[in-house]
Design a protein around this motif. Structure first.
Motif, mmCIF file in Angstrom:
data_model
loop_
_atom_site.group_PDB
_atom_site.id
_atom_site.type_symbol
_atom_site.label_atom_id
_atom_site.label_comp_id
_atom_site.label_asym_id
_atom_site.label_seq_id
_atom_site.Cartn_x
_atom_site.Cartn_y
_atom_site.Cartn_z
ATOM 1 N N UNK A 427 0.830 -1.209 0.000
ATOM 2 C CA UNK A 427 0.000 0.000 0.000
ATOM 3 C C UNK A 427 0.865 1.260 0.000
ATOM 4 N N UNK A 428 0.425 2.253 -0.740
ATOM 5 C CA UNK A 428 1.163 3.510 -0.850
ATOM 6 C C UNK A 428 0.497 4.593 -0.006
ATOM 7 N N UNK A 429 1.336 5.389 0.619
ATOM 8 C CA UNK A 429 0.845 6.521 1.403
ATOM 9 C C UNK A 429 1.969 7.539 1.505
ATOM 10 N N UNK A 663 6.518 3.999 9.979
ATOM 11 C CA UNK A 663 7.264 4.459 8.816
ATOM 12 C C UNK A 663 8.567 5.082 9.298
ATOM 13 N N UNK A 664 9.647 4.783 8.567
ATOM 14 C CA UNK A 664 10.973 5.221 8.992
ATOM 15 C C UNK A 664 11.747 5.757 7.791
ATOM 16 N N UNK A 665 12.787 6.521 8.068
ATOM 17 C CA UNK A 665 13.635 7.096 7.028
ATOM 18 C C UNK A 665 14.808 6.150 6.757
ATOM 19 N N UNK A 666 14.801 5.546 5.567
ATOM 20 C CA UNK A 666 15.841 4.563 5.259
ATOM 21 C C UNK A 666 16.509 4.785 3.910
ATOM 22 N N UNK A 722 4.776 1.385 1.074
ATOM 23 C CA UNK A 722 5.620 2.177 0.176
ATOM 24 C C UNK A 722 5.307 3.650 0.410
ATOM 25 N N UNK A 723 6.313 4.405 0.805
ATOM 26 C CA UNK A 723 6.090 5.810 1.171
ATOM 27 C C UNK A 723 7.398 6.596 1.082
ATOM 28 N N UNK A 742 5.966 8.571 -9.596
ATOM 29 C CA UNK A 742 6.975 7.506 -9.735
ATOM 30 C C UNK A 742 6.856 6.486 -8.610
ATOM 31 N N UNK A 743 6.559 6.951 -7.395
ATOM 32 C CA UNK A 743 6.447 6.031 -6.269
ATOM 33 C C UNK A 743 5.278 5.056 -6.462
#
Length: 760
Positions: A427-429, A663-666, A722-723, A742-743
């Motif tokens: 799922x996208x957000x 959600x995390x910054x990776x 997916x974010x 694109x995402x």
């Protein structure tokens, strides 16, 4: 008695540096204009120190982006990808910081992470096993010569070699960074000689890593380093802050330096032990004025505490800020938003210079009426009826363990949430915020000035929300957000509606580069008089059949990113905030919002610097989060978001938060940060950021597909989202649209590959 500070805010009283930087990056002005504004700000900073009769003016604390990045440039630590000859040193600096500059090829920016336990971000140096250091002292020497022209003693500040190595990362296979110490020390020796040639008497050399729990080889490296750096031509002030030296004190006390600086606000009685070990010609600088908070210092208490030591050390006792004043706003005098009573309790950077002057006068035997004024202000604060709310205190005492627990475990909640929210695989957000356009800012300004009525402002914001929802549907996102158009900041916005908080007008503090935050002030007991976000979220959900997340800021972040009252434990204040957030969460659910994000980007930065103190903090921090989140039904999905952090050592606490989705910054770490979740076998859902929103570069579909495929090696696809890696408020709509299209395409590719059996 000598007075000085460890550093001063760089951004300007009204964020002049921010606007100058962004004008340069956007091609609206040249580097000459940027350089001139920076020079003016430096001179203003130095003049403030002179006006308050400080013994030294501090030099090289000013930076166009980040002081650690400055030292990477000073030492010639430029990653190979930026050495393509496409830009000169000026723009290479900005390419390292943000991936793009007015000249030069776009590249992946250097990693960014938190500076110790603050909300300031530094650019992580990238080191290789065969690293060559090359001295580039132009910036330092230019600023030093500017300062010397003022005719006042100067004290340049340098980041110490051990701390620099400690803060760096390996850009190849891991190697012992201390193996680079000999060559790094030779570079520092050359620098010391240059400064001595310039007539510098004292160098402030910052080694905050000394307050950490270091392994023996790192502690011993300090002895090696400072024996080698000892130079009869120049005096070194070895500077620590953010904590005490603990068991390392005696070893450090015997280093061949001319003086030591300790953070008196955080180091207990270390100063007395160190004073007893000083040589007869060594000085002791004490950080008596808090550089991390904005309350007036108790100068009477400090003068009583230090009177005996002042008599013993005399001129060898220096007074200073505990750390750099980078972490507080510039000048209280320009504040118009704060009422007179609250303002009388506060002290910003410029006023802290005056506090140093007052304390030095008192300890020097020169009584002043300012000490009486300080005493009366603190007494009035303690007696104020604005601080305490009996109802809030009573509610705190009634909390039970069940208030901090969802009614069923995640494994039982997840299928109920999937059924209600009807989400696809991958799922996208987004993380929540969308671009804060000039139209939005102008409307907010017009509301404050009375040019727009509340009703007119609500209409404008609803139009922005409608545009945001329609755009997300056009992109094809699966879970939407309302875009937070009505919010000036993720913390300040909520603070404006909560009792016990106050909001300043010019209380800006640098977070990184041109990014500034305006921390609210927690002065009393916290409560929520009425719903804050429910109307906006209900309206957004009415525009679409897709789920719309309610967006809230969590209690730990509301605490960490504020200036916190110092008259009760932080845990107590955090739990008060948690109850206020809980009320909002429950009201959102009642309004038909079944996915609610409670952001906690600050939870790791709240960790005490000593690991032995972590568990106590994590216990109350995670408890507060669960209290805020646990009042909802099983089919309501709780999300949370965390910023750049090393998660390995706090995974049990993150799992204990029991958020349904984190959600995390990776993206900047190429998914390496996700390894902690895999090693721990994290049981809930994860959205590893697939592109870096801090860079203006457009993420390619193939790159995002590759990142999620890397993530699938760690986390089952059924639990992946997916974010982007953070909110989008600082980006423009053109960038956001292209990136999110694109995402979504990347997510569709992943689903197609899954159907075709091309992925694990």
């Amino acid at each position: 008695m000598q007075t000085h500070i460890l550093g001063y805010p760089r951004i300007g009283a009204k964020r002049e540096l921010k606007f100058a930087l962004e004008a340069y990056w956007n091609g609206l002005s040249g580097r000459e204009t940027l350089s001139e504004i920076a020079r003016e700000l430096r001179h203003q900073n130095w003049q403030a120190q002179i006006d308050n009769q400080l013994g030294f003016i501090t030099v090289n604390d000013f930076s166009l982006y980040d002081h650690v990045l400055d030292h990477s440039q000073l030492l010639g630590v430029i990653p190979e990808r930026f050495q393509d000859g496409s830009s000169d040193a000026f723009d290479t600096y900005f390419r390292m910081a943000r991936g793009r500059a007015p000249s030069g090829t776009d590249q992946r920016a250097c990693a960014m992470t938190k500076w110790f336990d603050t909300n300031y971000h530094y650019l992580v140096p990238e080191l290789s096993a065969d690293q060559v250091f090359e001295l580039n002292p132009g910036k330092l020497l230019t600023e030093l010569r500017e300062a010397k022209q003022l005719g006042h003693p100067v004290k340049p500040v340098l980041l110490g070699p051990i701390t620099y190595l400690w803060l760096a990362k390996s850009c190849q296979a891991d190697f012992d960074r201390l193996s680079l110490l000999p060559s790094l020390l030779r570079t520092y020796q050359l620098l010391f000689e240059l400064l001595a040639d310039e007539g510098v008497e004292w160098i402030q050399i910052d080694e905050p890593a000394l307050v950490l729990e270091l392994e023996a080889d790192w502690v011993n490296a300090y002895t090696t380093a400072y024996q080698q750096l000892s130079n009869p031509r120049i005096k070194t002030l070895l500077t620590t802050y953010f904590g005490g030296l603990g068991s390392k004190l005696e070893q450090i006390a015997h280093l061949p330096v001319a003086g030591f600086h300790l953070d008196l606000t955080r180091s207990g009685n270390d100063y007395l032990k160190l004073a007893s070990l000083l040589d007869q010609d060594q000085i002791l600088s004490l950080g008596v004025i808090d550089g991390r908070n904005i309350w007036k210092s108790d100068l009477t208490q400090l003068s009583d505490q230090l009177q005996s030591l002042a008599g013993k050390l005399g001129e060898r006792l220096w007074l200073s800020s505990a750390c750099s004043l980078l972490h507080v706003p510039v000048d209280l005098e320009q504040e118009q938003a704060l009422d007179a009573e609250l303002k009388s309790w506060l002290c910003f950077a410029r006023q802290k210079l005056a506090e140093l002057n007052i304390l030095a006068s008192v300890l020097g035997g020169d009584p002043t009426d300012a000490l009486d004024d300080n005493f009366l202000a603190l007494k009035a604060r303690r007696a104020s009826t604005r601080i305490h709310q009996p109802a809030v205190k009573a509610r705190l005492t009634s909390i039970t363990p069940s208030d901090a627990s969802r009614s069923s475990p995640y494994a039982e909640r997840a299928p109920l949430q999937r059924e209600r929210l009807n989400l696809p695989l991958y799922p996208t957000t987004t993380i929540g915020s969308f671009p804060q356009t000039s139209d939005i800012r102008q409307a907010r300004s017009a509301l404050r000035s009375g040019k727009l009525s509340a009703g007119e402002y609500e209409y404008v914001m609803k139009q922005q929300i409608k545009t945001c929802i329609e755009s997300q549907q056009r992109y094809g996102l699966d879970m939407l957000v309302h875009g937070e158009a009505e919010r000036n900041d993720m913390v300040e916005y909520f603070a404006e509606f909560l009792e016990g908080y106050a909001v300043s007008q010019y209380g800006w503090v640098q977070s990184y580069g041109s990014r500034c935050v305006k921390p609210p002030i927690i002065f009393g007991d916290v409560s929520r008089p009425e719903p804050i976000t429910v109307g906006w979220s209900r309206y957004a959900q009415s525009l679409t059949d897709k789920p719309v997340k309610g967006m809230l800021t969590g209690p730990v972040t509301m605490l960490q990113w504020a200036f916190v009252r110092d008259d009760q434990p932080r845990a107590t204040t955090c739990l008060q905030i948690a109850l206020a957030i809980r009320d909002e969460v429950c009201d959102l659910e009642q309004a038909g919002i079944h996915a609610i994000q409670i952001d906690e980007p600050a939870i790791r930065e709240g960790l005490p610097l000593l690991a032995s103190e972590w568990q106590a903090y994590l216990d109350w921090a995670t408890f507060a989060f669960r209290v805020s989140a646990s009042g909802v039904k099983n089919d309501t999905q709780i999300h949370t978001h965390m910023c750049y952090s090393q998660f390995n050592d706090i995974m049990p606490a993150i799992a204990d938060m029991d958020a349904d989705v984190i959600t995390i910054e990776t993206s900047r770490s190429n998914m390496r940060l996700l390894e902690a979740f895999a090693d721990f076998d994290y049981p809930n859902e994860i959205g590893p950021g697939v592109y870096d929103i801090h860079s203006p570069n457009l993420p390619a579909v193939a790159d995002m597909v590759r990142l999620i495929e890397l993530a699938e090696q760690q986390i089952p696809a059924e639990r992946l989202w997916v974010n982007p890696d953070c909110g989008l408020k600082t980006r423009g709509w053109k960038e956001v649209s292209a990136a999110l299209i694109n995402m979504v395409a990347a997510a569709k590719t992943l689903r197609e590959n899954r159907l075709l059996g091309k992925t694990a």
